[in-house]
Design a protein around this motif. Structure first.
Motif, short mmCIF file in Angstrom:
data_model
loop_
_atom_site.label_atom_id
_atom_site.label_comp_id
_atom_site.label_asym_id
_atom_site.label_seq_id
_atom_site.Cartn_x
_atom_site.Cartn_y
_atom_site.Cartn_z
N ARG A 235 0.82 -1.21 0.00
CA ARG A 235 0.00 0.00 0.00
C ARG A 235 0.85 1.26 0.00
O ARG A 235 0.60 2.19 -0.78
CB ARG A 235 -0.92 0.00 1.23
N ASP A 236 1.86 1.30 0.85
CA ASP A 236 2.64 2.53 1.03
C ASP A 236 3.65 2.76 -0.10
O ASP A 236 3.87 3.89 -0.53
CB ASP A 236 3.36 2.51 2.37
N ASP A 237 4.27 1.68 -0.59
CA ASP A 237 5.29 1.82 -1.63
C ASP A 237 4.68 1.98 -3.02
O ASP A 237 5.24 2.68 -3.87
CB ASP A 237 6.24 0.62 -1.63
N ARG B 151 1.16 2.61 -3.55
CA ARG B 151 -0.10 3.37 -3.51
C ARG B 151 -1.26 2.55 -4.08
O ARG B 151 -2.05 3.03 -4.90
CB ARG B 151 0.03 4.69 -4.28
#
Length: 301
Positions: free
Chosen positions: A72-74, A76
């Protein structure tokens, strides 16, 4: 973002599900697959592990959670953790969904799962705290923290009677709190059209994604013979068997047929496509190259 809201904002939702052999060593496979997507990001993704534990195994869920958060964070990309219905311990479940919530993950996929024998329940530290998947969905929905997804099985059942039975289960799941459904892999678009028409007759306002699994190796073909032989167009099945011992040709035929299914479904106005992928960067790259062309051809749908 809640997956249910994606369908309000987009004409077509595209998601992927990665099949990983285990949590240990799966990270490289997952990120290798993401890199092979040719710049086209799915709207969300989920991971299925071979032991079918989902994220509610008390030993491994923290590793699974970290992997999902990195995705999710790397990249998106929204993520969809799995919760397995049978045998889940209520106390452990509460801890996990609290951690999911604190990590700002808004979506959960609730699956029936396989029921364990009593001796295995004790060994794995699980319990029968929920009598069925409806009770589990209702329990999670009351916390009002998540968009709840579930699965449907149009190709598992051949007769109209069985189809009605599965559609009635969808009605029950919606009443319990589910707001989005993913079909297990489909190999005949005609079946899904009949299935969705039956759901529409129930006047259910729910998005349904069609599962697409490219058949690209001999082991998958053997599974087809076991579970889906009567549900695949005979011409396609004949072609796959013709090249069963030709690995590259079988792979290319499987990719071509999956893309044909996807294009026809998009043209028909389907809510979403859920693509099941295995650890093969070539297949992933070809599928997403083809998907890019289809989307451009259909004005971005």
């Amino acid at each position: 973002m809640r997956i249910s809201k994606l369908f309000d904002e987009k004409d077509l939702v595209i998601s992927i599900e990665l099949y990983s052999p285990s949590c240990i060593g799966s990270r490289d496979y997952i990120f290798r697959t993401l890199e092979a997507m040719n710049g086209l990001k799915p709207d969300y993704m989920s991971i299925t592990y071979r032991d079918f534990r989902g994220i509610n195994n008390s030993i491994t869920y923290k590793e699974d959670m970290k992997c999902l958060l990195d995705i999710r964070d790397d990249y998106r990309i929204e993520v969809l953790p799995h919760i397995i219905g049978h045998n889940v311990n209520k106390e452990v479940l509460c801890e996990i969904i609290q951690e999911v919530y604190e990590n700002q993950i808004e979506n959960l996929l609730i699956l029936q799962g396989k029921e364990l024998l009593e001796k295995d329940l004790n060994k794995k530290g699980m319990s029968k705290d929920f009598k069925d998947i409806l009770e589990l969905i209702n329990f999670i929905d009351k916390k009002n923290k998540f968009s709840i997804s579930s699965v449907c099985y149009p190709d598992t059942f051949i007769s109209q009677k069985d189809m009605e039975h599965d559609v009635n289960n969808i009605v029950k799941k919606v009443k319990s709190g589910a707001s989005h459904f993913i079909c297990k892999p489909q190999f005949n678009n005609s079946n899904i059209y009949s299935y969705i028409n039956t759901i529409d007759q129930k006047q259910l306002k729910i998005p349904i994604e069609v599962g697409i699994l490219p058949i690209t190796n001999f082991m998958q073909l053997k599974m087809l013979n076991l579970y889906f032989n009567d549900l695949i167009p005979s011409k396609v099945l004949k072609m796959l068997h013709k090249y069963a011992n030709d690995e590259k040709s079988l792979r290319d035929i499987g990719i071509t047929y999956a893309l044909y299914q996807i294009e026809e479904l998009i043209y028909s106005g389907i809510d979403g496509i859920h693509i099941y992928l295995i650890d093969d960067p070539y297949v992933t790259k070809r599928i997403f190259q083809g998907l890019n062309k289809i989307l451009r051809k259909n004005n971005g749908r």
